[in-house]
Design a protein around this motif. Structure first.
Motif, PDB file in Angstrom:
ATOM      1  N   LEU A  87      -3.822 -24.211 -20.501  1.00  0.00           N
ATOM      2  CA  LEU A  87      -2.727 -23.931 -21.045  1.00  0.00           C
ATOM      3  C   LEU A  87      -1.824 -25.209 -20.570  1.00  0.00           C
ATOM      4  O   LEU A  87      -2.102 -25.203 -19.260  1.00  0.00           O
ATOM      5  N   LYS A  88      -1.268 -26.236 -21.032  1.00  0.00           N
ATOM      6  CA  LYS A  88      -0.203 -27.336 -20.504  1.00  0.00           C
ATOM      7  C   LYS A  88       0.965 -26.731 -21.177  1.00  0.00           C
ATOM      8  O   LYS A  88       1.965 -25.625 -20.840  1.00  0.00           O
ATOM      9  N   THR A  91       4.037 -24.786 -23.580  1.00  0.00           N
ATOM     10  CA  THR A  91       3.084 -24.431 -24.127  1.00  0.00           C
ATOM     11  C   THR A  91       3.655 -23.123 -24.598  1.00  0.00           C
ATOM     12  O   THR A  91       4.147 -22.144 -24.200  1.00  0.00           O
ATOM     13  N   GLU A  92       4.458 -23.050 -26.383  1.00  0.00           N
ATOM     14  CA  GLU A  92       4.829 -21.305 -26.198  1.00  0.00           C
ATOM     15  C   GLU A  92       3.566 -20.661 -27.328  1.00  0.00           C
ATOM     16  O   GLU A  92       2.892 -21.690 -27.947  1.00  0.00           O
TER      17      GLU A  92
END
Length: 143
Positions: A87-88, A91-92
């Protein structure tokens, strides 16, 4: 029935044994060929402990030990620690639960923000939302 063989009683004792003797121990316990001394000590010590305490090693763990021995400790450690999902930052993650939209923002590999609070894992966020222990990656459909 196996012949009685002296087995080292500590990891330190095992690590001081010459490589040729370690290979003999290895051939007693494992199906795969022996590698460098540094990469065989931990799986070999695990097998010796099982033998000393009379614990039968479950086949799935023997397979994992064999894979570990083939890869070497550094590569095995990297695989064990690596997240299954990447996950970057920023990120939402959005999940609708009980009719309410829950938004989590990824702040880092071990930081997640939910409703202004920071959590160390997605599972901690999911527990806050659900009120009971639940897998974060499963809750947010990351698997």
């Amino acid at each position: 029935m196996r012949n009685k063989v002296y087995l080292p009683k500590s990891y330190e004792e095992l690590s001081k044994i010459e490589y040729a003797r370690l290979q003999e121990y290895w051939e007693m316990f494992f199906l795969s060929p022996c590698r460098a001394k540094a990469s065989i000590l931990r799986p070999l010590w695990y097998k010796i402990q099982c033998e000393l305490f009379g614990i039968k090693l479950v086949d799935k763990y023997a397979l994992r030990l064999n894979k570990y021995a083939k890869r070497g400790p550094k590569e095995a450690l990297q695989k064990a620690v690596k997240n299954k999902y990447e996950l970057k930052v920023g990120t939402e993650l959005i999940r609708i639960y009980n009719g309410l939209e829950n938004k989590v923002i990824v702040l880092g590999s071990d930081k997640f923000e939910y409703k202004g609070q920071t959590y160390p894992t997605l599972s901690a966020v999911a527990k806050t939302i659900c009120g009971s222990k639940v897998s974060g990656p499963d809750f947010f459909n990351l698997r």
